[in-house]
Design a protein around this motif. Sequence first.
Motif: not given
Length: 148
Positions: A59-83
Amino acid sequence: MALDGDYEPSPARWVRDQVAAYEASGGREANTLLDTGMPVVIVTTRGNRTGKIRKTPLMRVEHRGEYALVASKGGSPTHPVWFYNLVADPESVTVQDGPVPVEMVARRVEGEEKARWWERAVAAYPPYAEYQANTVRDIPVFVAAPKP
Ligand code: F42
């Protein structure tokens, strides 16, 4: 500029199709999560075991040219691999929000800084709050900033 290396498309068809359509159109198409109308960005990381290039819509979470990358994976119990890819190599990341990918550096945020970004994330994509409520995991947030 993009990261160099062999690109290995996601095993999830909807994910790899979204990445392909986004890139082919320079971000004019496939730029939302399914039909929600909520914008996404394409994040590229380097696989921490294979060294291959991995592309992940987030999801695009932008603030002043920076981006939050939220490792939510749909609320799964494990982190996404990209984490784990970002933990291993936070300097090998690009964020594409429009026609071109931009080289960035990612850092994991905690405490008050995380709380501020979490608010922005939930404002951009309200289901993140449900995902956090439904998992025992403390959903990690990285902030990606353009390389100087
Ligand atoms: N996921 C989120 O976590 N947050 C979001 O905001 C989000 C938004 C979103 C919007 C649109 C969309 O289409 C998808 C969206 N997703 C979002 C889902 C997201 O794109 C990912 O699919 C999801 O987060 C799962 O990420 P993942 O990295 O676990 O993906 C799996 C399916 C995957 O691709 N696995 C690869 C595989 O081949 O199984 C491995 C990729 C990889 O990096 N492998 C490493 C390597 O070395 O190459 C190995 C690393 C290791 O530790 O094993």
